[in-house]
Write a protein that holds these residues in place. Structure first.
Motif, PDB file in Angstrom:
ATOM      1  N   ILE A  10       7.813  -5.387   8.049  1.00 56.70           N
ATOM      2  CA  ILE A  10       7.591  -5.585   9.484  1.00 56.70           C
ATOM      3  C   ILE A  10       8.357  -6.809   9.987  1.00 56.70           C
ATOM      4  O   ILE A  10       8.133  -7.275  11.098  1.00 56.70           O
ATOM      5  N   ALA A  11       9.262  -7.324   9.149  1.00 58.25           N
ATOM      6  CA  ALA A  11      10.040  -8.498   9.545  1.00 58.25           C
ATOM      7  C   ALA A  11      10.762  -8.219  10.857  1.00 58.25           C
ATOM      8  O   ALA A  11      11.345  -7.153  11.040  1.00 58.25           O
ATOM      9  N   GLY A  12      10.668  -9.162  11.762  1.00 54.64           N
ATOM     10  CA  GLY A  12      11.349  -9.028  13.049  1.00 54.64           C
ATOM     11  C   GLY A  12      10.584  -8.190  14.057  1.00 54.64           C
ATOM     12  O   GLY A  12      11.067  -7.937  15.158  1.00 54.64           O
ATOM     13  N   GLY A  13       9.405  -7.722  13.704  1.00 52.05           N
ATOM     14  CA  GLY A  13       8.604  -6.905  14.635  1.00 52.05           C
ATOM     15  C   GLY A  13       8.005  -5.715  13.924  1.00 52.05           C
ATOM     16  O   GLY A  13       8.660  -5.096  13.084  1.00 52.05           O
ATOM     17  N   ILE A  14       6.771  -5.414  14.284  1.00 51.24           N
ATOM     18  CA  ILE A  14       6.037  -4.401  13.523  1.00 51.24           C
ATOM     19  C   ILE A  14       6.657  -3.006  13.635  1.00 51.24           C
ATOM     20  O   ILE A  14       6.618  -2.219  12.694  1.00 51.24           O
ATOM     21  N   SER A  15       7.299  -2.715  14.772  1.00 51.98           N
ATOM     22  CA  SER A  15       7.871  -1.370  14.938  1.00 51.98           C
ATOM     23  C   SER A  15       9.142  -1.182  14.114  1.00 51.98           C
ATOM     24  O   SER A  15       9.620  -0.061  13.937  1.00 51.98           O
ATOM     25  N   ASN A  16       9.688  -2.291  13.596  1.00 49.64           N
ATOM     26  CA  ASN A  16      10.860  -2.165  12.716  1.00 49.64           C
ATOM     27  C   ASN A  16      10.529  -1.345  11.469  1.00 49.64           C
ATOM     28  O   ASN A  16      11.400  -0.707  10.879  1.00 49.64           O
ATOM     29  N   ALA A  17       9.258  -1.387  11.086  1.00 51.42           N
ATOM     30  CA  ALA A  17       8.828  -0.604   9.915  1.00 51.42           C
ATOM     31  C   ALA A  17       9.049   0.887  10.172  1.00 51.42           C
ATOM     32  O   ALA A  17       9.473   1.623   9.273  1.00 51.42           O
ATOM     33  N   ILE A  18       8.770   1.314  11.390  1.00 48.35           N
ATOM     34  CA  ILE A  18       8.960   2.732  11.725  1.00 48.35           C
ATOM     35  C   ILE A  18      10.449   3.082  11.662  1.00 48.35           C
ATOM     36  O   ILE A  18      10.831   4.116  11.109  1.00 48.35           O
ATOM     37  N   ASP A  19      11.282   2.183  12.203  1.00 50.17           N
ATOM     38  CA  ASP A  19      12.735   2.427  12.158  1.00 50.17           C
ATOM     39  C   ASP A  19      13.198   2.623  10.718  1.00 50.17           C
ATOM     40  O   ASP A  19      13.976   3.532  10.425  1.00 50.17           O
ATOM     41  N   GLU A  20      12.712   1.759   9.842  1.00 45.30           N
ATOM     42  CA  GLU A  20      13.113   1.837   8.435  1.00 45.30           C
ATOM     43  C   GLU A  20      12.649   3.163   7.826  1.00 45.30           C
ATOM     44  O   GLU A  20      13.410   3.839   7.126  1.00 45.30           O
ATOM     45  N   GLY A  21      11.396   3.534   8.136  1.00 41.04           N
ATOM     46  CA  GLY A  21      10.857   4.788   7.612  1.00 41.04           C
ATOM     47  C   GLY A  21      11.642   5.994   8.109  1.00 41.04           C
ATOM     48  O   GLY A  21      11.919   6.922   7.339  1.00 41.04           O
ATOM     49  N   ALA A  28       5.565   9.413   5.119  1.00 40.37           N
ATOM     50  CA  ALA A  28       4.400   8.529   5.004  1.00 40.37           C
ATOM     51  C   ALA A  28       4.928   7.106   4.909  1.00 40.37           C
ATOM     52  O   ALA A  28       6.076   6.877   4.502  1.00 40.37           O
ATOM     53  N   LEU A  29       4.085   6.160   5.288  1.00 34.04           N
ATOM     54  CA  LEU A  29       4.517   4.771   5.306  1.00 34.04           C
ATOM     55  C   LEU A  29       3.339   3.846   5.030  1.00 34.04           C
ATOM     56  O   LEU A  29       2.200   4.156   5.393  1.00 34.04           O
ATOM     57  N   GLN A  30       3.633   2.734   4.394  1.00 34.80           N
ATOM     58  CA  GLN A  30       2.628   1.672   4.241  1.00 34.80           C
ATOM     59  C   GLN A  30       3.233   0.390   4.802  1.00 34.80           C
ATOM     60  O   GLN A  30       4.425   0.133   4.626  1.00 34.80           O
ATOM     61  N   ILE A  31       2.405  -0.384   5.486  1.00 30.64           N
ATOM     62  CA  ILE A  31       2.876  -1.659   6.044  1.00 30.64           C
ATOM     63  C   ILE A  31       1.817  -2.749   5.826  1.00 30.64           C
ATOM     64  O   ILE A  31       0.656  -2.443   5.588  1.00 30.64           O
ATOM     65  N   PHE A  32       2.252  -3.983   5.928  1.00 27.84           N
ATOM     66  CA  PHE A  32       1.308  -5.078   6.144  1.00 27.84           C
ATOM     67  C   PHE A  32       1.292  -5.262   7.656  1.00 27.84           C
ATOM     68  O   PHE A  32       2.347  -5.260   8.281  1.00 27.84           O
ATOM     69  N   THR A  33       0.116  -5.428   8.244  1.00 24.04           N
ATOM     70  CA  THR A  33       0.104  -5.588   9.702  1.00 24.04           C
ATOM     71  C   THR A  33       0.308  -7.045  10.104  1.00 24.04           C
ATOM     72  O   THR A  33       0.392  -7.368  11.274  1.00 24.04           O
ATOM     73  N   SER A  45       0.750  -8.107  20.182  1.00 24.75           N
ATOM     74  CA  SER A  45       0.848  -8.006  21.641  1.00 24.75           C
ATOM     75  C   SER A  45       0.781  -6.533  22.051  1.00 24.75           C
ATOM     76  O   SER A  45       1.053  -5.637  21.250  1.00 24.75           O
ATOM     77  N   ASP A  46       0.412  -6.295  23.310  1.00 25.45           N
ATOM     78  CA  ASP A  46       0.346  -4.912  23.800  1.00 25.45           C
ATOM     79  C   ASP A  46       1.721  -4.254  23.746  1.00 25.45           C
ATOM     80  O   ASP A  46       1.839  -3.070  23.464  1.00 25.45           O
ATOM     81  N   GLU A  47       2.731  -5.058  24.024  1.00 20.67           N
ATOM     82  CA  GLU A  47       4.091  -4.524  24.025  1.00 20.67           C
ATOM     83  C   GLU A  47       4.487  -4.047  22.620  1.00 20.67           C
ATOM     84  O   GLU A  47       5.003  -2.938  22.449  1.00 20.67           O
ATOM     85  N   GLU A  48       4.228  -4.895  21.633  1.00 21.38           N
ATOM     86  CA  GLU A  48       4.527  -4.547  20.230  1.00 21.38           C
ATOM     87  C   GLU A  48       3.800  -3.263  19.820  1.00 21.38           C
ATOM     88  O   GLU A  48       4.364  -2.385  19.174  1.00 21.38           O
ATOM     89  N   THR A  49       2.525  -3.220  20.218  1.00 20.28           N
ATOM     90  CA  THR A  49       1.688  -2.085  19.850  1.00 20.28           C
ATOM     91  C   THR A  49       2.215  -0.793  20.469  1.00 20.28           C
ATOM     92  O   THR A  49       2.342   0.225  19.798  1.00 20.28           O
ATOM     93  N   GLU A  50       2.512  -0.869  21.752  1.00 17.39           N
ATOM     94  CA  GLU A  50       3.024   0.310  22.464  1.00 17.39           C
ATOM     95  C   GLU A  50       4.313   0.823  21.840  1.00 17.39           C
ATOM     96  O   GLU A  50       4.494   2.018  21.623  1.00 17.39           O
ATOM     97  N   ASN A  51       5.194  -0.113  21.581  1.00 16.36           N
ATOM     98  CA  ASN A  51       6.482   0.191  20.985  1.00 16.36           C
ATOM     99  C   ASN A  51       6.307   0.910  19.648  1.00 16.36           C
ATOM    100  O   ASN A  51       6.958   1.917  19.354  1.00 16.36           O
TER     101      ASN A  51
END
Ligand SMILES: [Zn+2]
Ligand SMILES: [Zn+2]
Length: 276
Positions: A10-21, A28-33, A45-51
């Motif tokens: 999730i380095a650089g933002g939590i949604s980056n994990a999705i990009d990588e996946g 399937a994916l596992q992350i640290f939140t 943040s709401d923005e991070e979450t929405e993204n």
């Protein structure tokens, strides 16, 4: 076929994990939140979450889990540490709920010099308390079997599970390296071990597999992961697991060392083994 995936950063933002996946074609994916080495957490943040949710919905990722912080010890008899652990876990539930995750994978805790039965009882009571306070969370609480800490054998997991009140909220994660290191010879006695697990705990509880080869020998009690086919378990076992119809809709997540290009190599190998 099972839902293959990785532990994504999730380095650089939590949604980056999705990009990588997505980039790696994961289902399937596992992350640290959050940073799992710190007690202090940053609010999402709401923005991070929405993204994150938007990207997730657009992706082919069907299951996504968080892994709770390694600092958390739900079996601790030390008041201060126990309190901190429960608080951190409840924060994890909040974030995982906000992100619509399918569950939280966690290790039940460490013995830290306590008698085994005492640690197991504290762990079970604490899990009950957490579930009770987390009724808003739709995901599962997924107990990971360990190599040498609390939950190091089927008896211990059975003991905890029997004490859980809301068993429908519980899932189990089998880490292939951990159980091999703990002394279950999945390499040579695949069916026998699964039968034993089914008799003692129940295959129906399995929610996730962590796919790791073991860097240490059978029953070493030492938890070290290595790339698929490069450890003491070997490819043949993974071929069996991947083609096991009982687990065709389960998440199978790599936690192998993060060396450049290796997630892709491991995934490609798993896909090849699944087809053979
Ligand atoms: Zn784990
Ligand atoms: Zn694991």
């Amino acid at each position: 076929m099972a839902l293959l995936g990785i532990h994504a950063s999730i380095a650089g933002g939590i949604s980056n994990a999705i990009d990588e996946g997505v980039f790696l074609g994961c289902e399937a994916l596992q992350i640290f939140t959050t940073n799992q080495r710190q007690w202090k957490v940053k609010e999402l943040s709401d923005e991070e979450t929405e993204n994150f949710i938007k990207k997730l919905e657009k992706s082919k990722i069907k299951k996504i889990y968080s892994h709770a912080s390694y600092l958390i010890n739900l079996a601790s008899a030390k008041k201060e540490q126990h309190k901190k652990s429960v608080k951190a876990f409840l924060e994890e539930v909040k974030r995982s709920s906000k992100l619509n995750l399918n569950g939280i994978i966690f290790h039940p805790g460490n013995f830290a010099g306590q008698k085994e039965k005492v640690a197991l009882k504290i762990a079970a009571e604490t899990i009950n308390k957490i579930i009770e306070e987390s009724l808003f969370f739709k995901g599962k609480f997924i107990i990971e079997l360990t190599a040498s800490a609390v939950g190091k054998n089927f008896e211990q997991v059975k003991f905890i599970l029997e004490k859980i009140e809301q068993k429908n909220k519980i899932g189990i994660c089998i880490d292939t390296a951990h159980i091999f290191e703990a002394g279950y010879d999945i390499k040579n006695e695949y069916e026998k071990i699964l039968k034993l697990f089914d008799r003692m705990i129940g295959l129906k509880y399995i929610e996730v597999f962590h796919l790791n080869d073991s860097k240490t020998p059978f029953a070493s009690k030492v938890d070290r992961h290595i790339h698929i086919g490069y450890g003491y378990i070997g490819k043949e076992f993974f071929k069996k697991l991947l083609s096991d119809k009982r687990f065709k809709d389960k998440a199978m997540i790599l936690e192998t060392p993060k060396e450049k290009g290796w997630d892709k190599k491991n995934l490609n190998l798993l896909k090849k083994l699944a087809k053979k």
